[in-house]
Design a protein around this motif. Structure first.
Motif, PDB file in Angstrom:
ATOM      1  N   VAL A 193     -17.391  -3.693 -27.270  1.00 26.99           N
ATOM      2  CA  VAL A 193     -18.222  -3.964 -28.443  1.00 26.99           C
ATOM      3  C   VAL A 193     -19.677  -4.259 -28.060  1.00 26.99           C
ATOM      4  O   VAL A 193     -19.991  -4.541 -26.906  1.00 26.99           O
ATOM      5  N   VAL A 199     -14.971  -8.976 -35.359  1.00 25.82           N
ATOM      6  CA  VAL A 199     -14.932  -7.531 -35.529  1.00 25.82           C
ATOM      7  C   VAL A 199     -14.251  -7.301 -36.867  1.00 25.82           C
ATOM      8  O   VAL A 199     -13.068  -7.606 -37.027  1.00 25.82           O
ATOM      9  N   SER A 200     -14.994  -6.808 -37.839  1.00 21.62           N
ATOM     10  CA  SER A 200     -14.476  -6.673 -39.196  1.00 21.62           C
ATOM     11  C   SER A 200     -13.247  -5.770 -39.254  1.00 21.62           C
ATOM     12  O   SER A 200     -13.124  -4.805 -38.491  1.00 21.62           O
ATOM     13  N   SER A 254     -19.275   3.346 -30.493  1.00 23.35           N
ATOM     14  CA  SER A 254     -19.071   4.613 -31.194  1.00 23.35           C
ATOM     15  C   SER A 254     -18.809   5.723 -30.177  1.00 23.35           C
ATOM     16  O   SER A 254     -19.127   5.595 -28.986  1.00 23.35           O
ATOM     17  N   ASP A 286     -26.349  -8.335 -39.722  1.00 22.25           N
ATOM     18  CA  ASP A 286     -26.420  -7.864 -41.102  1.00 22.25           C
ATOM     19  C   ASP A 286     -27.747  -8.290 -41.742  1.00 22.25           C
ATOM     20  O   ASP A 286     -28.603  -8.896 -41.097  1.00 22.25           O
ATOM     21  N   GLU A 308     -24.010  -6.777 -33.625  1.00 18.64           N
ATOM     22  CA  GLU A 308     -24.811  -6.205 -34.700  1.00 18.64           C
ATOM     23  C   GLU A 308     -25.237  -7.337 -35.621  1.00 18.64           C
ATOM     24  O   GLU A 308     -24.637  -8.413 -35.635  1.00 18.64           O
ATOM     25  N   TYR A 329     -23.446  -3.107 -24.625  1.00 17.94           N
ATOM     26  CA  TYR A 329     -22.006  -3.140 -24.867  1.00 17.94           C
ATOM     27  C   TYR A 329     -21.293  -3.823 -23.712  1.00 17.94           C
ATOM     28  O   TYR A 329     -21.793  -3.861 -22.589  1.00 17.94           O
ATOM     29  N   ASN A 336     -13.642  -2.095 -39.205  1.00 13.29           N
ATOM     30  CA  ASN A 336     -13.838  -1.388 -37.940  1.00 13.29           C
ATOM     31  C   ASN A 336     -12.578  -1.359 -37.091  1.00 13.29           C
ATOM     32  O   ASN A 336     -12.638  -0.999 -35.910  1.00 13.29           O
ATOM     33  N   GLU A 370     -19.144  -5.163 -33.073  1.00 16.23           N
ATOM     34  CA  GLU A 370     -18.763  -3.838 -33.573  1.00 16.23           C
ATOM     35  C   GLU A 370     -18.343  -2.957 -32.405  1.00 16.23           C
ATOM     36  O   GLU A 370     -19.046  -2.899 -31.385  1.00 16.23           O
TER      37      GLU A 370
END
Length: 288
Positions: free
Chosen positions: A122, A101-102, A138, A127, A125, A75, A105, A135
């Motif tokens: 972030v 960054v979608s 968390s 797909d 990631e 990160y 999110n 992303e």
């Protein structure tokens, strides 16, 4: 090139120089290290160097010797380069392309989406199609690496960035690695995700995390409210139809403060001999 290595840092061997850059190899795989992605001079053909593997803007797999802090395995803070409402926020991790960054999110309320120049914490990631995106960290990952704040930090000022925004409040990481929380009662406006804030530590929890207030101290609040009322009076040519007996809703609508705060601020202005009340109005003393 093994697609599983996209978004990671690899050690590859330099095999030849071309006009576009250097060719790196691992076994039978070859990949281009463009000239504009060099960090230091290549000393000799045959040496091994660490590079970051990714898709460039032309969707070509290339290498960069400018190793980003952010990868599939780590990160880091990434500056927001652009916000696109129907997609999300594009962040710059130090390469020649930005990563998305979608919007899924980002906060539901778009008013607290980041702006260009803010920073998001972030990692990268991947797909199912091998596409790389960014992303936010968390909560579990933050708690795994929590830096405990010392007791001496109580009542001190801290600077941090909002890494998570929820209905319960805003979560902050400071430069020292302390995790902070801002309750909605401890702010006038909700800070943006990624915004840099400065606040006052009002509590230190048993786990070493801190509670932060963005509200000024009571005396500062009164001074701020008094200044707002004084400026309003100046704009109204020294006379306003508000007194300490005015309707609370009218006060809140005009000044965005409670009647109690209004009365305290008005009392300070009267004590400082700047205003007086007469004929159901408040007037500036110098207006006479």
């Amino acid at each position: 090139m093994d697609l599983n290595k996209i978004g990671t840092i690899q050690k590859l061997r330099v095999t030849k120089k071309t006009a576009e850059g250097f060719i790196l190899t691992e076994g039978n795989d070859e990949i281009l290290l463009p000239n504009d992605q060099l960090d230091d001079e290549i000393e000799e053909i045959g040496q091994e160097i660490s590079v970051f593997i990714y898709y460039n803007r032309e969707k070509e797999i290339i290498a960069s010797a400018k190793l980003p802090e952010v990868s599939l395995d780590s990160y880091g803070w990434a500056e927001v380069e652009e916000v696109v409402p129907h997609l999300g926020a594009f962040v710059n991790i130090g390469l020649d392309k930005a990563f998305l960054v979608s919007k899924d999110n980002l906060p539901i309320i778009k008013e607290v989406w980041p702006k260009a120049g803010d920073y998001l914490f972030v990692s990268l990631e991947k797909d199912k199609k091998g596409r790389i995106f960014a992303e936010p960290i968390s909560e579990g990952e933050v708690l795994e690496d929590l830096e405990a704040a010392p007791d001496s930090l109580l009542h001190e000022s801290v600077i941090g960035r909002v890494y998570r925004s929820t209905k319960a409040g805003s979560f902050v990481l400071t430069g020292e690695g302390y995790r902070g929380f801002i309750h909605p009662f401890e702010r006038k406006m909700e800070p943006r995700l990624g915004e840099t804030i400065e606040g006052r530590v009002i509590d230190i929890k048993d786990d070493g995390s801190i509670n932060i207030s963005l509200r000024p101290l009571k005396q500062e609040v009164m001074d701020e409210d008094a200044s707002q009322i004084y400026d309003y009076l100046v704009d109204q040519n020294g006379v306003m139809n508000f007194t300490d007996k005015s309707d609370p809703n009218d006060i809140r609508k005009t000044f965005q403060i409670s009647k109690a705060s209004f009365k305290r601020a008005l009392g300070k202005l009267m004590k400082d001999d700047k205003v007086e009340q007469k004929n159901d109005q408040t007037v500036l003393k110098h207006n006479e």
